[in-house]
Design an enzyme around this catalytic site. Sequence first.
Site, PDB file in Angstrom:
ATOM      1  N   ASP A   1       0.877  -1.163   0.000  1.00  0.00           N
ATOM      2  CA  ASP A   1       0.000   0.000   0.000  1.00  0.00           C
ATOM      3  C   ASP A   1       0.920   1.220   0.000  1.00  0.00           C
ATOM      4  O   ASP A   1       2.120   1.106   0.270  1.00  0.00           O
ATOM      5  CB  ASP A   1      -0.888  -0.016   1.243  1.00  0.00           C
TER       6      ASP A   1
ATOM      7  N   ASP B   1      -0.085   5.206   0.939  1.00  0.00           N
ATOM      8  CA  ASP B   1      -0.295   6.124   2.061  1.00  0.00           C
ATOM      9  C   ASP B   1      -0.231   5.371   3.377  1.00  0.00           C
ATOM     10  O   ASP B   1      -0.991   4.421   3.608  1.00  0.00           O
ATOM     11  CB  ASP B   1      -1.661   6.820   1.951  1.00  0.00           C
TER      12      ASP B   1
END
Length: 343
Positions: A19, A21
């Site tokens: 991922d 953020d």
Amino acid sequence: MSAGVGERLVDGYTLVVFDLDGVIYLIDRPIPGAVETVARLHAEGRAVAYATNNASRRSSEVADLLTGMGVPARPEEVLTSAAASAELLRDRLPAGASVLVVGAEALRAELRAVGLNPVTQADEKPAAVVQGYGPQVGWAELAEASVAVRAGAIWIATNTDRTLPSGRGPLPGNGSLVAVLRTALERDPDVVVGKPEPALFETAARRSGGGRSLVVGDRLDTDIEGARRAGLDSLLVLTGVSGVPELLAAEPQRRPTYVAKDLAGLFDPAAAVRVPGPAEAGGWSVTDRDGVLELAGTGRPLDALAALCAVAWSAPVPALPTIRPVGPDAAHAVESFGLTAAA
């Protein structure tokens, strides 16, 4: 016996899917250790991919952003909910069909790239509405989307993340804006594309050539649940949204395979732990005393966490347990997890 991973976690996988953020960067700055982690993976010849629910940038823009931070990335390594949403609509609608966009310019660009026509007004009779995060989204765009959906347009949400991580704490994400339309329309979107739906991770895993894939994320409700739906192992890093309180109260479908404070857990066996571990391991013991989890012993805080997960997750109804540390080492471990100790 330690509840740790025993060997380098990364050695068990051919592809690591990150991922962004809260894992690789926070808004516009790399998270400490992220640049070095990806560089080490590349140096070892390991495959990496990036899967993000953020629909405000195109894959090429995300790759440029990462490269500018010192994380070399190619557009084909980046999987975004914007691109996946555009491909879904391309397969459902005739070429040139109009789609009302609520979101950033990147989402419009992805639609154009697959031969669809992004519009802004319900009067243009769009066949679909696609809703993604955009920092400038306001009432006017949401009102047009409401009118279009009531008129029969398909409603696609790129993702339903309730919040976005920031240096000032969690801020409203696309899920919060989707909730506005859900309230106004008294219905859910027809399709949610991004995590925790498994599509992004399944696409990444197909690129691994049949080897094992590990998902690294900071959110239980998107990254970890999405990995479980895709049948993949996952590592929760505590650098973003989800913390230890959420982990201990997690429902079964949101429980990771491993936990680490940060990305060092990929390479350092002492910096990651498999969860749940035994209730007695690594010098710790956890006892359930009428609903209060009593932690005693000494050792690595991560081993204490694995033991706490074992007992907390055995409860019939997931909930944040009350924890009573016994001794200064246990008190320090509980404090390090951001937990409030029982008197």
